[in-house]
Design a protein around this motif. Structure first.
Motif, PDB file in Angstrom:
ATOM      1  N   PRO A 151      10.017 -18.656   4.427  1.00 54.09           N
ATOM      2  CA  PRO A 151       9.272 -18.073   3.308  1.00 54.09           C
ATOM      3  C   PRO A 151       8.197 -17.099   3.786  1.00 54.09           C
ATOM      4  CG  PRO A 151       8.565 -20.315   3.730  1.00 54.09           C
ATOM      5  CD  PRO A 151       9.767 -20.091   4.596  1.00 54.09           C
ATOM      6  N   LEU A 152       7.727 -16.260   2.878  1.00 51.91           N
ATOM      7  CA  LEU A 152       6.663 -15.316   3.198  1.00 51.91           C
ATOM      8  C   LEU A 152       5.385 -16.057   3.564  1.00 51.91           C
ATOM      9  CD1 LEU A 152       7.008 -12.508   0.501  1.00 51.91           C
ATOM     10  CD2 LEU A 152       7.312 -12.251   2.954  1.00 51.91           C
ATOM     11  N   GLN A 153       4.661 -15.511   4.543  1.00 49.41           N
ATOM     12  CA  GLN A 153       3.377 -16.047   4.948  1.00 49.41           C
ATOM     13  C   GLN A 153       2.310 -14.970   4.807  1.00 49.41           C
ATOM     14  OE1 GLN A 153       4.222 -17.338   8.949  1.00 49.41           O
ATOM     15  NE2 GLN A 153       5.089 -19.291   8.269  1.00 49.41           N
ATOM     16  N   THR A 154       1.053 -15.353   5.024  1.00 49.66           N
ATOM     17  CA  THR A 154      -0.048 -14.401   4.855  1.00 49.66           C
ATOM     18  C   THR A 154       0.098 -13.215   5.806  1.00 49.66           C
ATOM     19  OG1 THR A 154      -1.496 -16.238   4.232  1.00 49.66           O
ATOM     20  CG2 THR A 154      -2.545 -14.161   4.798  1.00 49.66           C
ATOM     21  N   TYR A 155       0.527 -13.493   7.047  1.00 51.12           N
ATOM     22  CA  TYR A 155       0.754 -12.395   7.992  1.00 51.12           C
ATOM     23  C   TYR A 155       1.777 -11.403   7.453  1.00 51.12           C
ATOM     24  CZ  TYR A 155      -1.852 -14.271  12.026  1.00 51.12           C
ATOM     25  OH  TYR A 155      -2.833 -14.696  12.893  1.00 51.12           O
ATOM     26  N   ASP A 156       2.784 -11.906   6.752  1.00 45.64           N
ATOM     27  CA  ASP A 156       3.810 -11.031   6.189  1.00 45.64           C
ATOM     28  C   ASP A 156       3.239 -10.158   5.071  1.00 45.64           C
ATOM     29  OD1 ASP A 156       5.713 -12.310   7.862  1.00 45.64           O
ATOM     30  OD2 ASP A 156       5.894 -13.931   6.400  1.00 45.64           O
ATOM     31  N   ASP A 157       2.392 -10.758   4.245  1.00 44.64           N
ATOM     32  CA  ASP A 157       1.750  -9.981   3.179  1.00 44.64           C
ATOM     33  C   ASP A 157       0.892  -8.864   3.762  1.00 44.64           C
ATOM     34  OD1 ASP A 157       2.886 -11.659   1.272  1.00 44.64           O
ATOM     35  OD2 ASP A 157       1.166 -13.021   1.268  1.00 44.64           O
ATOM     36  N   ILE A 158       0.178  -9.178   4.851  1.00 44.67           N
ATOM     37  CA  ILE A 158      -0.636  -8.160   5.515  1.00 44.67           C
ATOM     38  C   ILE A 158       0.255  -7.060   6.092  1.00 44.67           C
ATOM     39  CG2 ILE A 158      -2.242  -7.727   7.414  1.00 44.67           C
ATOM     40  CD1 ILE A 158      -3.245 -10.599   7.060  1.00 44.67           C
ATOM     41  N   ALA A 159       1.387  -7.466   6.657  1.00 35.92           N
ATOM     42  CA  ALA A 159       2.319  -6.485   7.235  1.00 35.92           C
ATOM     43  C   ALA A 159       2.859  -5.542   6.160  1.00 35.92           C
ATOM     44  CB  ALA A 159       3.456  -7.204   7.938  1.00 35.92           C
ATOM     45  N   ILE A 160       3.133  -6.069   4.981  1.00 34.69           N
ATOM     46  CA  ILE A 160       3.613  -5.227   3.873  1.00 34.69           C
ATOM     47  C   ILE A 160       2.549  -4.206   3.488  1.00 34.69           C
ATOM     48  CG2 ILE A 160       4.277  -5.234   1.438  1.00 34.69           C
ATOM     49  CD1 ILE A 160       5.558  -7.992   1.942  1.00 34.69           C
ATOM     50  N   ALA A 161       1.296  -4.671   3.392  1.00 28.47           N
ATOM     51  CA  ALA A 161       0.201  -3.765   3.042  1.00 28.47           C
ATOM     52  C   ALA A 161       0.009  -2.705   4.128  1.00 28.47           C
ATOM     53  CB  ALA A 161      -1.094  -4.562   2.842  1.00 28.47           C
ATOM     54  N   GLU A 162       0.099  -3.108   5.390  1.00 27.88           N
ATOM     55  CA  GLU A 162      -0.043  -2.150   6.491  1.00 27.88           C
ATOM     56  C   GLU A 162       1.085  -1.127   6.469  1.00 27.88           C
ATOM     57  OE1 GLU A 162      -2.336  -4.733   9.963  1.00 27.88           O
ATOM     58  OE2 GLU A 162      -0.149  -4.625   9.959  1.00 27.88           O
ATOM     59  N   LEU A 163       2.282  -1.585   6.220  1.00 28.18           N
ATOM     60  CA  LEU A 163       3.424  -0.680   6.193  1.00 28.18           C
ATOM     61  C   LEU A 163       3.241   0.390   5.117  1.00 28.18           C
ATOM     62  CD1 LEU A 163       6.166  -0.242   7.558  1.00 28.18           C
ATOM     63  CD2 LEU A 163       7.200  -1.674   5.800  1.00 28.18           C
ATOM     64  N   ALA A 164       2.820  -0.028   3.928  1.00 27.18           N
ATOM     65  CA  ALA A 164       2.601   0.924   2.836  1.00 27.18           C
ATOM     66  C   ALA A 164       1.474   1.900   3.171  1.00 27.18           C
ATOM     67  CB  ALA A 164       2.296   0.171   1.553  1.00 27.18           C
ATOM     68  N   PHE A 165       0.380   1.379   3.726  1.00 21.76           N
ATOM     69  CA  PHE A 165      -0.789   2.221   4.025  1.00 21.76           C
ATOM     70  C   PHE A 165      -0.473   3.237   5.110  1.00 21.76           C
ATOM     71  CE2 PHE A 165      -4.590   3.123   6.533  1.00 21.76           C
ATOM     72  CZ  PHE A 165      -5.489   3.527   5.560  1.00 21.76           C
ATOM     73  N   TYR A 166       0.160   2.781   6.191  1.00 17.72           N
ATOM     74  CA  TYR A 166       0.330   3.668   7.343  1.00 17.72           C
ATOM     75  C   TYR A 166       1.489   4.633   7.193  1.00 17.72           C
ATOM     76  CZ  TYR A 166      -3.348   1.338   9.918  1.00 17.72           C
ATOM     77  OH  TYR A 166      -4.572   0.862  10.315  1.00 17.72           O
ATOM     78  N   VAL A 167       2.378   4.406   6.259  1.00 22.05           N
ATOM     79  CA  VAL A 167       3.387   5.430   5.963  1.00 22.05           C
ATOM     80  C   VAL A 167       2.698   6.680   5.438  1.00 22.05           C
ATOM     81  CG1 VAL A 167       5.238   6.061   4.370  1.00 22.05           C
ATOM     82  CG2 VAL A 167       5.376   3.912   5.632  1.00 22.05           C
ATOM     83  N   PHE A 168       1.745   6.478   4.518  1.00 28.04           N
ATOM     84  CA  PHE A 168       0.971   7.616   3.998  1.00 28.04           C
ATOM     85  C   PHE A 168       0.037   8.174   5.073  1.00 28.04           C
ATOM     86  CE2 PHE A 168       2.113   5.452   0.030  1.00 28.04           C
ATOM     87  CZ  PHE A 168       2.575   6.524  -0.734  1.00 28.04           C
ATOM     88  N   ALA A 169      -0.570   7.266   5.886  1.00 29.42           N
ATOM     89  CA  ALA A 169      -1.467   7.718   6.947  1.00 29.42           C
ATOM     90  C   ALA A 169      -0.724   8.549   7.980  1.00 29.42           C
ATOM     91  CB  ALA A 169      -2.134   6.518   7.608  1.00 29.42           C
ATOM     92  N   LEU A 170       0.527   8.172   8.271  1.00 27.04           N
ATOM     93  CA  LEU A 170       1.327   8.935   9.226  1.00 27.04           C
ATOM     94  C   LEU A 170       1.591  10.339   8.700  1.00 27.04           C
ATOM     95  CD1 LEU A 170       3.025   9.170  11.803  1.00 27.04           C
ATOM     96  CD2 LEU A 170       4.935   8.154  10.535  1.00 27.04           C
ATOM     97  N   GLY A 171       1.963  10.426   7.428  1.00 25.24           N
ATOM     98  CA  GLY A 171       2.179  11.742   6.834  1.00 25.24           C
ATOM     99  C   GLY A 171       0.925  12.592   6.879  1.00 25.24           C
ATOM    100  N   GLY A 172      -0.225  11.966   6.563  1.00 24.14           N
ATOM    101  CA  GLY A 172      -1.490  12.691   6.621  1.00 24.14           C
ATOM    102  C   GLY A 172      -1.836  13.098   8.037  1.00 24.14           C
TER     103      GLY A 172
END
Length: 263
Positions: free
Chosen positions: A4-25
């Protein structure tokens, strides 16, 4: 069988979303200010890639919870994040020192010193990667515990030294702020504001590597992930607000004398 999903996984999802945009920028800022210019935005791209790949490794463990290599990749890339974070701040300040040199007429920090710090940063990243692969990882219910290698200790020592140089560079920039070009004082302000967040991130790494502290998801979120996101966000806002640096020739002494005598 998955887990099942854990807190680390939730953080990883948030990081993935944030840094996709950060990479483009970050890529846009490298194009805007020049890939060959030492403005620090290349470090921003490196940090974004490390976080995107690392988060992907972590999320891959959901379907392969027994694959220790995925956890090692995730933890190793987590450790790398501090180096480009410091490199980003130092790279931004390099533009400030160039501006000061052009207006003050004297060298504040020699280019050789800047290249030396860049080489130290590269060495730290290499040692972090090698040290991460040689560290002893134990995974219990998706929660990592790491016994860091001697190489990781050496890499962290280099980062501490570079962070000290960054603090010194901020002080030097502030003392010479009157020579900074118009519109570039915001670089000093942004780096100075970001430094406490970088310091917290550094302390977190020291607690793990030197203190033997076993991290939790909430410690990782508060002392590492959020710190990196804040510095990344501030740096990208700064980069978008800065004008592209153009050539600013320094007048020769004979030209200055002629200009003075003509008055």
């Amino acid at each position: 069988m998955g887990r099942p999903l854990q807190t680390y996984d939730d953080i990883a999802i948030a990081e993935l979303a944030f840094y996709v945009f950060a990479l483009g920028g970050g890529i846009f800022l490298c194009v805007k200010h020049g890939f060959t210019k030492n403005a620090g935005f290349r470090s921003l791209v490196l940090l974004s890639l490390a976080r995107i790949i690392g988060a992907s490794f972590r999320l891959a463990t959901i379907s392969s919870p027994d694959n220790i290599d995925l956890y090692i990749g995730w933890m190793t890339l987590n450790g790398i994040g501090l180096a480009p974070l410091i490199g980003l701040a130092i790279g931004l300040l390099s533009r400030v020192f160039e501006s000061i040199q052009q207006r003050k007429g004297s060298v504040i920090i020699r280019p050789q010193y800047q290249r030396f710090v860049e080489l130290l940063m590269l060495l730290a990243i290499i040692l972090l990667i090698v040290g991460g692969t040689q560290s002893n990882f134990t995974i219990t219910d998706g929660k990592p515990k790491v016994d860091y290698s001697t190489i990781s200790h050496a890499a962290e020592g280099i980062l501490i030294a570079i962070a000290g140089l960054l603090a010194l560079a901020i002080v030097i920039a502030i003392l010479n702020h009157k020579y900074v070009g118009v519109g570039e004082h915001r670089i000093i302000f942004t780096v100075a504001v970001c430094f406490p967040f970088i310091l917290v991130r550094l302390i977190y790494s020291c607690l793990l590597i030197y203190g033997g502290i076993t991290s939790t998801a909430w410690l990782y979120l508060g002392l590492s992930s959020l710190m990196e996101m804040i510095v990344t966000l501030f740096s990208e806002v700064l980069g978008f607000s800065l004008d592209k640096k153009g050539p600013q020739p320094v007048p020769r002494n004979d030209e200055e004398g002629q200009a003075f005598s003509s008055k």
